[in-house]
Design an enzyme around this catalytic site. Structure first.
Site, PDB file in Angstrom:
ATOM      1  N   GLY A 138       1.004  -1.371   0.109  1.00  0.00           N
ATOM      2  CA  GLY A 138       0.071  -0.014  -0.272  1.00  0.00           C
ATOM      3  C   GLY A 138       0.829   1.009   0.110  1.00  0.00           C
ATOM      4  O   GLY A 138       2.189   0.890  -0.121  1.00  0.00           O
ATOM      5  N   ASN A 186      -2.754  -8.406   0.687  1.00  0.00           N
ATOM      6  CA  ASN A 186      -4.038  -9.266  -0.287  1.00  0.00           C
ATOM      7  C   ASN A 186      -3.525  -8.231  -1.640  1.00  0.00           C
ATOM      8  O   ASN A 186      -5.123  -8.801  -2.547  1.00  0.00           O
ATOM      9  CB  ASN A 186      -4.711  -9.955   0.515  1.00  0.00           C
ATOM     10  N   GLY A 245      -3.784  -2.259  -2.281  1.00  0.00           N
ATOM     11  CA  GLY A 245      -2.055  -1.732  -2.267  1.00  0.00           C
ATOM     12  C   GLY A 245      -2.153  -2.555  -3.828  1.00  0.00           C
ATOM     13  O   GLY A 245      -2.856  -2.951  -4.890  1.00  0.00           O
ATOM     14  N   ASP A 253      -3.752 -12.929   3.055  1.00  0.00           N
ATOM     15  CA  ASP A 253      -4.517 -12.334   3.646  1.00  0.00           C
ATOM     16  C   ASP A 253      -4.664 -12.692   4.978  1.00  0.00           C
ATOM     17  O   ASP A 253      -4.298 -12.738   5.367  1.00  0.00           O
ATOM     18  CB  ASP A 253      -6.567 -13.023   3.337  1.00  0.00           C
ATOM     19  N   LEU A 289       0.002  -3.320   9.048  1.00  0.00           N
ATOM     20  CA  LEU A 289      -0.451  -1.639   8.020  1.00  0.00           C
ATOM     21  C   LEU A 289      -1.444  -2.581   7.265  1.00  0.00           C
ATOM     22  O   LEU A 289      -3.033  -2.080   7.357  1.00  0.00           O
ATOM     23  CB  LEU A 289       0.338  -1.138   7.145  1.00  0.00           C
ATOM     24  N   TYR A 297     -14.532   1.011  10.434  1.00  0.00           N
ATOM     25  CA  TYR A 297     -12.823   1.277  10.234  1.00  0.00           C
ATOM     26  C   TYR A 297     -12.940   2.425  11.897  1.00  0.00           C
ATOM     27  O   TYR A 297     -11.939   1.311  12.205  1.00  0.00           O
ATOM     28  CB  TYR A 297     -13.085   2.083   9.467  1.00  0.00           C
ATOM     29  N   LYS A 348     -10.551  -0.308  14.709  1.00  0.00           N
ATOM     30  CA  LYS A 348      -9.059   0.127  15.071  1.00  0.00           C
ATOM     31  C   LYS A 348      -9.271   0.203  16.308  1.00  0.00           C
ATOM     32  O   LYS A 348      -8.444   0.219  16.693  1.00  0.00           O
ATOM     33  CB  LYS A 348      -8.914   1.856  14.028  1.00  0.00           C
ATOM     34  N   TYR A 389      -3.129  -8.493  24.752  1.00  0.00           N
ATOM     35  CA  TYR A 389      -1.587  -9.365  23.459  1.00  0.00           C
ATOM     36  C   TYR A 389      -0.730  -9.111  24.827  1.00  0.00           C
ATOM     37  O   TYR A 389       0.090 -10.053  24.944  1.00  0.00           O
ATOM     38  CB  TYR A 389      -1.761  -9.725  22.324  1.00  0.00           C
ATOM     39  N   THR A 437      -1.899  10.980   6.559  1.00  0.00           N
ATOM     40  CA  THR A 437      -0.283  11.538   5.725  1.00  0.00           C
ATOM     41  C   THR A 437      -0.833  11.183   3.996  1.00  0.00           C
ATOM     42  O   THR A 437      -1.447   9.924   3.614  1.00  0.00           O
ATOM     43  CB  THR A 437       0.261  10.092   6.334  1.00  0.00           C
TER      44      THR A 437
END
Ligand code: NAD
Ligand code: UDP
Length: 322
Positions: free
Chosen positions: A10, A32, A36, A56, A81, A153, A157, A167, A183
């Site tokens: 990407g 995947n 990208g 994936d 990412l 999204y 996230k 974790y 960005t």
């Protein structure tokens, strides 16, 4: 040192792969190719230290890497990412985005726990939703609509960050999180839908710039090289396991100002047309960088004008037929 970059084909991932390869690292790009492009990493494909694995993150990652000829026990670091990131995709691929940032992130963390790898998680300023506070500090818990247009999204996230914390706590995984603010730069897809590549494509096509709403909403735009520097400091500095920082520019501007800047720097004759503001489009966005400065000694170095000029030059050379 073997580093896996999920989402490495990407926009951001390809710049990160380039930076790591430039410092002699062995890099596995895992992608995947949903949003990208293989052409983003084509210049690295001749290097022995670079491997591209098409796969994936929602599938078992160890199996996928093994299939791509990567010994998983060699993996030291994972920059995670992988995720579509354009608001246009939130409407078109909501389930994929939810699963990538939940099941996919779980799979990355499982692999990291198994092979004792460190993880950098690419979170987002979207965890703050449509913020009621500016600038957005790490302590601000956000204003997100769990049923809204951006929920797939934003909420995924946020869930991903909770997975990282869990974790770290329960499995001792060294996870560092960066909340990335808007960005931009070369290798964004001209049809990506995000504002900078859209405006740059429009000025180069000679068409009018499509400003949504009245254009008074703000964003703070960071050039990609500065972000990659921040990514790497966050991953490479010792003692940051479990930490989180904002990465973004502090120069908050309106979308009208962005349109004017891009139109002027392109020296074209595009005008502006106003179109409806998408639902839940955040009104303001600007990072508080106190913790980033403290932990990383990091500041943005590229001005908006310099970054936009580089982006226009790249689009002129590489994307005009896209
Ligand atoms: P991008 O769309 O260019 O890159 C995302 C990459 O992830 C693509 O190559 C895509 O094919 C890959 N991908 C998506 N789902 C996948 C899956 N299930 N398995 C494997 N690969 C998958 O977007 P980007 O701007 O480079 O964003 C990269 C990361 O940074 C994303 O996680 C995004 O949420 C985060 N981020 C970016 C920005 C920004 O301004 N660019 C801001 C906040 C957060
Ligand atoms: N935007 C715009 N015209 C476009 C694309 C986006 O005015 O063609 C606006 C969008 O409504 C938002 C801002 O630009 O207010 C940034 O949008 P982008 O999709 O780049 O990222 P976001 O910060 O919303 O995730």
């Amino acid at each position: 040192m073997t580093t896996v970059v999920t989402g490495g084909a990407g926009f951001l991932g390809s710049h990160l792969c380039e930076s790591l390869l430039g410092d002699g690292e062995t890099v596995v790009c895992f992608d995947n190719l949903g949003s990208g492009r293989r052409t983003n990493v084509a210049p690295f494909e001749d290097l022995d230290r670079f491997t591209f694995v098409e796969g994936d993150v929602r599938a078992d990652l160890a199996t996928e890497l093994d299939r791509g000829g990567v010994p998983v026990s060699d993996v030291d670091r994972i920059y995670h990412l992988a995720s579509r990131a354009s608001p246009v995709d939130f409407g078109e691929h909501p389930q994929e985005i939810l699963e990538t940032n939940s099941i996919g992130t779980r799979n990355v963390l499982e692999l990291a726990a198994d092979v004792d790898a460190s993880v950098l998680y690419a979170s987002t300023s979207e965890v703050y939703g449509d913020p009621e506070e500016t600038p957005q500090t790490l302590e601000y818990n956000g204003n997100v609509d769990c049923r809204g247009e951006r929920a797939c999204y934003d909420e995924a996230k946020r869930f991903g960050e909770t997975l990282c914390v869990t974790y770290e706590d329960r499995h001792g995984v060294d996870v560092r999180t960066v909340r990335i603010f808007n960005t931009y730069g070369p290798r964004m897809r001209p049809d990506d839908g995000r504002v900078v590549p859209t405006f740059v494509r429009q000025v180069l096509d000679g068409s009018d710039l499509t400003v949504y709403g009245d254009g008074t909403q703000t964003r703070s735009f960071l050039y990609v090289d500065d972000l990659v520097c921040g990514f790497r400091r966050m991953m490479e500095r010792p003692g940051l396991a479990g930490d989180v920082v904002n990465l973004g520019h502090t120069n908050e501007i309106t979308i009208n100002e962005l349109a004017t800047t891009i139109a002027e720097l392109s020296a074209g004759d595009s005008g502006v047309v106003y179109e409806p503001l998408p639902e839940d489009d955040p009104q303001r966005r600007q990072p508080d960088l106190s913790r980033t400065r403290e932990l990383l000694d990091w500041e943005p170095t590229v001005t908006l004008e310099a970054g936009i000029e580089r982006t226009i030059a790249h689009f002129r050379e590489n994307e005009l037929d896209a």
